[in-house]
Design a protein around this motif. Structure first.
Motif, mmCIF file in Angstrom:
data_model
loop_
_atom_site.group_PDB
_atom_site.id
_atom_site.type_symbol
_atom_site.label_atom_id
_atom_site.label_comp_id
_atom_site.label_asym_id
_atom_site.label_seq_id
_atom_site.Cartn_x
_atom_site.Cartn_y
_atom_site.Cartn_z
ATOM 1 N N LYS A 1 38.986 45.277 37.112
ATOM 2 C CA LYS A 1 39.934 46.143 37.822
ATOM 3 C C LYS A 1 39.160 47.026 38.793
ATOM 4 O O LYS A 1 38.116 47.569 38.446
ATOM 5 C CB LYS A 1 40.702 47.032 36.836
ATOM 6 N N GLU A 2 39.667 47.132 39.992
ATOM 7 C CA GLU A 2 39.020 47.945 41.000
ATOM 8 C C GLU A 2 39.424 49.402 40.833
ATOM 9 O O GLU A 2 40.609 49.712 40.669
ATOM 10 C CB GLU A 2 39.397 47.464 42.400
ATOM 11 N N GLN A 3 38.429 50.281 40.868
ATOM 12 C CA GLN A 3 38.705 51.696 40.708
ATOM 13 C C GLN A 3 39.123 52.294 42.045
ATOM 14 O O GLN A 3 38.393 52.265 43.018
ATOM 15 C CB GLN A 3 37.471 52.424 40.179
ATOM 16 N N THR A 4 40.328 52.790 42.088
ATOM 17 C CA THR A 4 40.869 53.423 43.281
ATOM 18 C C THR A 4 41.398 54.801 42.928
ATOM 19 O O THR A 4 41.350 55.229 41.765
ATOM 20 C CB THR A 4 42.005 52.572 43.887
ATOM 21 N N ALA A 5 41.918 55.495 43.935
ATOM 22 C CA ALA A 5 42.488 56.820 43.680
ATOM 23 C C ALA A 5 43.692 56.732 42.757
ATOM 24 O O ALA A 5 43.978 57.652 41.987
ATOM 25 C CB ALA A 5 42.878 57.471 45.009
ATOM 26 N N GLU B 1 33.540 42.073 57.195
ATOM 27 C CA GLU B 1 33.780 41.292 55.993
ATOM 28 C C GLU B 1 35.175 41.594 55.442
ATOM 29 O O GLU B 1 35.536 42.754 55.216
ATOM 30 C CB GLU B 1 32.734 41.635 54.926
ATOM 31 N N PRO B 2 35.985 40.583 55.215
ATOM 32 C CA PRO B 2 37.358 40.830 54.718
ATOM 33 C C PRO B 2 37.344 41.401 53.312
ATOM 34 O O PRO B 2 36.496 41.065 52.489
ATOM 35 C CB PRO B 2 37.998 39.440 54.755
ATOM 36 N N GLU B 3 38.269 42.289 53.051
ATOM 37 C CA GLU B 3 38.391 42.883 51.729
ATOM 38 C C GLU B 3 39.202 41.959 50.839
ATOM 39 O O GLU B 3 40.279 41.504 51.208
ATOM 40 C CB GLU B 3 39.067 44.255 51.832
ATOM 41 N N ARG B 4 38.677 41.698 49.667
ATOM 42 C CA ARG B 4 39.359 40.827 48.723
ATOM 43 C C ARG B 4 39.624 41.581 47.432
ATOM 44 O O ARG B 4 38.844 42.454 47.043
ATOM 45 C CB ARG B 4 38.502 39.584 48.422
ATOM 46 N N GLU B 5 40.660 41.220 46.783
ATOM 47 C CA GLU B 5 40.980 41.860 45.513
ATOM 48 C C GLU B 5 39.988 41.410 44.445
ATOM 49 O O GLU B 5 39.509 40.272 44.450
ATOM 50 C CB GLU B 5 42.397 41.492 45.080
ATOM 51 N N VAL B 6 39.680 42.326 43.534
ATOM 52 C CA VAL B 6 38.786 42.003 42.432
ATOM 53 C C VAL B 6 39.497 41.056 41.478
ATOM 54 O O VAL B 6 40.652 41.270 41.108
ATOM 55 C CB VAL B 6 38.362 43.290 41.700
ATOM 56 N N HIS B 7 38.805 39.975 41.095
ATOM 57 C CA HIS B 7 39.459 38.978 40.239
ATOM 58 C C HIS B 7 39.546 39.478 38.800
ATOM 59 O O HIS B 7 38.772 40.338 38.358
ATOM 60 C CB HIS B 7 38.696 37.646 40.299
#
Length: 380
Positions: free
Chosen positions: A102-106, A92-98
């Motif tokens: 906000k997507e929680q990353t390092a 499944e392709p990774e898509r940015e959160v609209h």
């Protein structure tokens, strides 16, 4: 496409045993046949096998049958649904959160908490997740596991079950072929009998008898797990049974079967009919459920973090009318139960059996969670 499937599914194929008289469909045998008896050198070498398979597929005996319907093999026949679902997840392709999420990353570690007015932590910050002082005292003073068990499920419960079982088996009248349960003066009708009158072996229920019977049930669940052999196998000799000596010393197979048939938790004379005010579909087991819930609430402090989910108990009988059919679930037929558990320890602290929609009651998610919270004594 599976070459073996193509050949075996099409008797008109020149490589089929009815046409070629071949002993087997091994790659070397097929290649030798289409090459007039020549031997395939260096068999089992990957490159040699690839060339040999190509020769077989493009041969004049095989090629006309490649596009037949019975020659086509779908991917679902080769790989299981579980494997396909796992592949879908990984591919499944990774898509940015609209926006506005906000997507929680390092790089963007975002912390979030509930508003103060939405938090409930009790009058002094909430209870600490741990056993209660009551169960600690029981554990310290107990001389064996039986004392701890009776600390959670009191002996008075088993006394009551024994009384109700004796009443159900030996006191309640069973009327055959007539509607009136008793004579006009209140005495038993001559055609009436008791449920255990025709039993070959009769036993009087006592608290110890019930405790031993429940212990055998717990032992069955611990030893056999999902494998559920007939209970009588515990009293049968090998190789036909699974004899357990301390179970056989505890009670006979006839005594176990007698309790299984006649155990009762409530007085049937107090049961209200369906449609009457106060009707309870779980009347016959309500006393046992309440006793177990009381014992659990006395044993564990859940603190702030709990989880609520639904569960299915596999059941396909006809004794209850609230069996659910959920085709999308692993257990399709069964009794649906809403459960609240401690999110840290996994201990179940409340449960609610779904008995169907009630008239005038909206069974929303909020109501289910609130009812479970009240059962667990964590509702403010």
């Amino acid at each position: 496409m599976d070459p073996y499937r193509v050949i075996t599914a099409n008797p008109a194929c020149g490589l089929h045993q009815s046409q070629s008289k071949l002993d087997s469909y091994e790659l070397g045998v097929l290649w030798s046949y289409i090459h007039d008896g020549r031997n395939l050198d260096n068999m089992h070498d990957s490159l040699v096998d690839a060339v040999a398979q190509t020769d077989v597929i493009t041969s004049e005996q095989f090629a006309p049958f490649i596009d037949r319907n019975n020659s086509i093999v779908s991917i679902t026949q080769i790989f299981s649904d579980t494997q396909q679902n796992e592949w879908k997840k990984t591919m499944e392709p990774e898509r940015e959160v609209h926006l506005p999420w906000k997507e929680q990353t390092a790089e963007s570690n975002i912390s979030w908490t509930l508003d103060r007015r939405d938090q409930y932590t009790g009058p002094s910050g909430g209870g600490e997740i741990r056993p209660t002082a009551y169960v600690k005292n029981v554990a310290r003073s107990a001389s064996n596991l039986a004392d701890m068990f009776l600390g959670l499920l009191a002996k008075s419960f088993f006394d009551s079950v024994a009384d109700q079982t004796n009443n159900y088996a030996y006191e309640d009248d069973v009327i055959e072929k007539i509607a009136a349960p008793k004579n006009a003066d209140g005495t038993s009708h001559p055609s009436s009998r008791h449920r255990a009158d025709n039993e070959k072996y009769k036993f009087k229920a006592t608290a110890g008898y019930v405790i031993c019977w429940v212990a055998i049930l717990i032992l069955q669940g611990a030893l056999f797990e999902t494998f559920k052999p007939p209970s009588q196998t515990m009293w049968q000799h090998r190789p036909y049974g699974l004899p357990i000596p301390f179970v056989q010393n505890c009670m006979s197979g006839a005594a176990y079967e007698f309790m299984r048939r006649f155990i009762h938790f409530a007085d049937n004379s107090k049961r209200k009919s369906k449609g009457d005010n106060g009707y309870d579909p779980l009347f016959k087991v309500r006393y046992a459920m309440d006793a177990m819930l009381k014992g659990i609430n006395c044993a564990w402090t859940v603190g702030q973090r709990v989880t609520v989910d639904e569960s299915m108990i596999r059941y396909m009988g006809r004794a209850v009318e609230y069996v659910q059919y959920m085709p999308a679930k692993p257990i399709k037929h069964g009794i649906k139960v809403y459960a609240m558990c401690c999110a840290v320890s996994g201990i179940m602290i409340a449960w609610n059996v779904y008995t169907g929609a009630e008239e005038g009651v909206v069974n929303s998610t909020t109501k289910i969670c609130a009812d479970l919270a009240k059962q667990a004594n964590i509702h403010k």
